[in-house]
Motif scaffolding. Structure first.
Motif, PDB file in Angstrom:
ATOM      1  N   ARG B 159      -7.356  -3.773  -3.912  1.00  0.00           N
ATOM      2  CA  ARG B 159      -6.234  -4.416  -3.225  1.00  0.00           C
ATOM      3  C   ARG B 159      -5.440  -5.301  -4.173  1.00  0.00           C
ATOM      4  NH1 ARG B 159      -7.493  -8.731   1.181  1.00  0.00           N
ATOM      5  NH2 ARG B 159      -7.758  -9.947  -0.720  1.00  0.00           N
ATOM      6  N   ALA B 162      -3.358  -3.204  -6.432  1.00  0.00           N
ATOM      7  CA  ALA B 162      -2.202  -2.646  -5.720  1.00  0.00           C
ATOM      8  C   ALA B 162      -1.134  -3.717  -5.503  1.00  0.00           C
ATOM      9  CB  ALA B 162      -2.650  -2.056  -4.385  1.00  0.00           C
ATOM     10  N   ALA B 163      -1.576  -4.945  -5.183  1.00  0.00           N
ATOM     11  CA  ALA B 163      -0.623  -6.030  -4.949  1.00  0.00           C
ATOM     12  C   ALA B 163       0.154  -6.358  -6.220  1.00  0.00           C
ATOM     13  CB  ALA B 163      -1.359  -7.269  -4.438  1.00  0.00           C
ATOM     14  N   ALA B 166       2.676  -3.582  -6.693  1.00  0.00           N
ATOM     15  CA  ALA B 166       3.807  -3.676  -5.742  1.00  0.00           C
ATOM     16  C   ALA B 166       4.765  -4.774  -6.181  1.00  0.00           C
ATOM     17  CB  ALA B 166       3.276  -3.949  -4.328  1.00  0.00           C
ATOM     18  N   ARG B 167       4.223  -5.923  -6.578  1.00  0.00           N
ATOM     19  CA  ARG B 167       5.093  -7.033  -6.997  1.00  0.00           C
ATOM     20  C   ARG B 167       5.904  -6.649  -8.244  1.00  0.00           C
ATOM     21  NH1 ARG B 167       0.495 -10.561  -5.572  1.00  0.00           N
ATOM     22  NH2 ARG B 167       1.000 -11.434  -3.532  1.00  0.00           N
ATOM     23  N   TYR B 170       9.142  -4.292  -7.784  1.00  0.00           N
ATOM     24  CA  TYR B 170      10.396  -4.896  -7.337  1.00  0.00           C
ATOM     25  C   TYR B 170      11.294  -5.261  -8.509  1.00  0.00           C
ATOM     26  CZ  TYR B 170       8.802  -5.726  -2.526  1.00  0.00           C
ATOM     27  OH  TYR B 170       8.381  -5.590  -1.245  1.00  0.00           O
ATOM     28  N   ILE B 203       3.630   0.496  -0.982  1.00  0.00           N
ATOM     29  CA  ILE B 203       3.030  -0.233   0.140  1.00  0.00           C
ATOM     30  C   ILE B 203       2.835   0.711   1.326  1.00  0.00           C
ATOM     31  CG2 ILE B 203       3.464  -2.079   1.832  1.00  0.00           C
ATOM     32  CD1 ILE B 203       5.098  -3.460  -0.543  1.00  0.00           C
ATOM     33  N   LEU B 206      -0.098   3.087   0.881  1.00  0.00           N
ATOM     34  CA  LEU B 206      -1.402   2.435   1.028  1.00  0.00           C
ATOM     35  C   LEU B 206      -1.681   2.062   2.484  1.00  0.00           C
ATOM     36  CD1 LEU B 206      -1.348   0.255  -2.193  1.00  0.00           C
ATOM     37  CD2 LEU B 206      -2.660   2.352  -1.773  1.00  0.00           C
ATOM     38  N   LEU B 214      -8.715   1.542  -0.537  1.00  0.00           N
ATOM     39  CA  LEU B 214      -8.217   0.809  -1.701  1.00  0.00           C
ATOM     40  C   LEU B 214      -9.306   0.681  -2.769  1.00  0.00           C
ATOM     41  CD1 LEU B 214      -6.047  -1.958  -0.049  1.00  0.00           C
ATOM     42  CD2 LEU B 214      -5.281  -0.346  -1.796  1.00  0.00           C
TER      43      LEU B 214
END
Lengths: 305, 305
Positions: B159, B162-163, B166-167, B170, B203, B206, B214
């Motif tokens: 997790r 993945a976070a 994702a951040r 952007y 996102i 997932l 995850l």
């Protein structure tokens, strides 16, 4: 008379506000969930139409010269089926101008300030900060959903409260206002003795519902913190710290608008946050957003001029 | 000849080991998922029976004098339907002794030490620490599931990876080994330019699978950390810190056993953890658990004497 329509359309309710160009209230209506992400398209359209119909009561729809609908996931309106379904409903109500979908983040910002540039920090079920420059969103922080982030959101507060309670149930009967209220809300009772089974029952019950439903426990944190419960106050401080970090990632200058159900209804979280922001961003103007439909109506009024 | 049977039954595989009383290997078998929480009861029983049948090949089943099955959720065996289904299958293979279900935590501990009292720290898909006193589990820490806790587990590592990704998506094209491998694994490609859409695609992908999946990203953290990726190394350090806290909640004295797929297969996490434990619990004997079936066979051998 020149009127504008502002809509705040969400997964729980749809609210429609009609104002004059200078913001005087002329009509208001409210109905059920209107976001087609949350409910079937026909139901979403019907709810939004119900809210607008109520707001238009006694008014001439042709006097509405501009309309903005604040909604999460404006990308859905690129789908002609979605756009046509809403468009037909609005035309059926006598509206003669198109209703422009605008992201809920921009609407939240407009609901808190008239400045074209600044930042908005939203903590509701999720959490996101956004930078707004000349009315456009130019950067975001967090907003990556409950599974990966949304630190300091209602989901996060609920999850942390549930985790505290699960850990306690293994070793002692919850004594604090927060853990007692979580156990009562989830299990219907406070177990008479600590046990692995009691904790597993709590965990099982929470796994059996959609994870985002953990945000329903957030008001228990607010209530317990307001009563001075130390565990709740510690959670509130951690939420405020996460939200401060999130905002600091995007903020440069201009006002900061606080929005979302946690920041508008939880005084403990809002107060803790404002205190941290005063240290971190001294001199910054901080305001709390009004209702989303007010922000949408303001944006609609700007589009007229 | 006196033989014992040890079984390690999980949601992925079932493994059966037959040894002499002093632990010499006499037979081994492996089959598919055998935990009736994960697969239908008939399939679970068939898998476990297949593993035992293979292990008994060339041996006399009546010489098996004691049998232990390590499995998560031993409470299921209180259900007479479950107990009878497994019992009939074992009898059908010629076993003349009952197969005792024992919790996977006790089995993991026994797979790492012969001492009756100590602690075990497991990081697999989930994470839990347990205190063992005279062969009984007397306390636990964390182990409250992916939704509320399991800090430092494979789920947690996946997790957090993945976070991070994702951040990044952007604001920039991922450059690090970890975020590039996560993007490639989840999206099938590394986006050519940063965008909210790329992050939202990650996102969304997932959220579309069961959250526990995850944990499949955890090996990417191990690989990137082994190659010196700073983001992966930071995650590894945070995982080790969480696991250290978890163990410290229950540990008093005796040896510490490390178990679970993360701690047995991820050298970076294991090494970081052992370093922290050396500071936090100086002088403590730390061992890495062998296979669960070895622990189960050891417990079975103890029950003979």
């Amino acid at each position: 008379m020149t009127l504008v329509l502002g809509l705040d359309v969400g997964g729980t309710s749809s609210r429609a506000l009609i104002t004059t160009l200078d913001g005087a209230r002329a009509g208001f209506g409210r109905a059920g969930a209107g976001n087609p992400v949350s409910v079937p398209l026909a139901d979403a359209v019907a709810s939004v139409a119900d809210a607008v119909r109520a707001a238009l009561s006694g008014l001439d729809p042709s006097e509405v010269r501009s309309a903005v609908m604040g909604i999460a996931g404006t990308g859905r309106f690129a789908d002609p089926v979605v756009a046509a379904a809403f468009g037909q409903a609005f035309a059926g109500l006598g509206l003669t101008v198109p209703v422009r979908p605008v992201g809920d983040v921009l609407v939240a910002y407009a609901a808190g300030t008239a400045e074209p540039s600044g930042s908005v920090l939203i903590s509701g079920t999720g959490a996101i900060a956004a930078r707004i420059d000349a009315g456009e969103m130019t950067g975001t922080a967090d907003g990556i959903g409950w599974l990966l982030g949304d630190l300091g959101s209602g989901f996060w507060l609920g999850r942390e409260a549930a985790a505290l309670t699960a850990r306690e149930l293994y070793t002692r009967v919850p004594q604090g206002r927060l853990t007692r209220s979580v156990a009562t809300t989830v299990l219907g009772t406070i177990p008479a003795a600590p046990s692995r089974q009691a904790a597993d029952d709590l965990i099982g019950a929470l796994h059996a519902e959609p994870p985002r439903h953990l945000s329903r426990l957030a008001p228990l944190v607010t209530d317990a913190a307001a009563h001075g419960d130390p565990q709740a106050l510690a959670l509130v401080d951690r939420a405020a710290a996460h939200l401060t970090e999130c905002l600091a990632e995007v903020h440069t200058d201009g006002p900061v608008v606080l929005a979302g159900s946690v920041l508008t209804t939880s005084a403990p979280v809002r107060d803790a946050l404002i205190k941290l922001l005063a240290d971190r961003l001294p001199g910054t103007a901080i305001s709390v957003a009004g209702p989303g439909e007010t922000g949408a109506a303001r944006l609609a009024a700007r589009l007229v001029t």
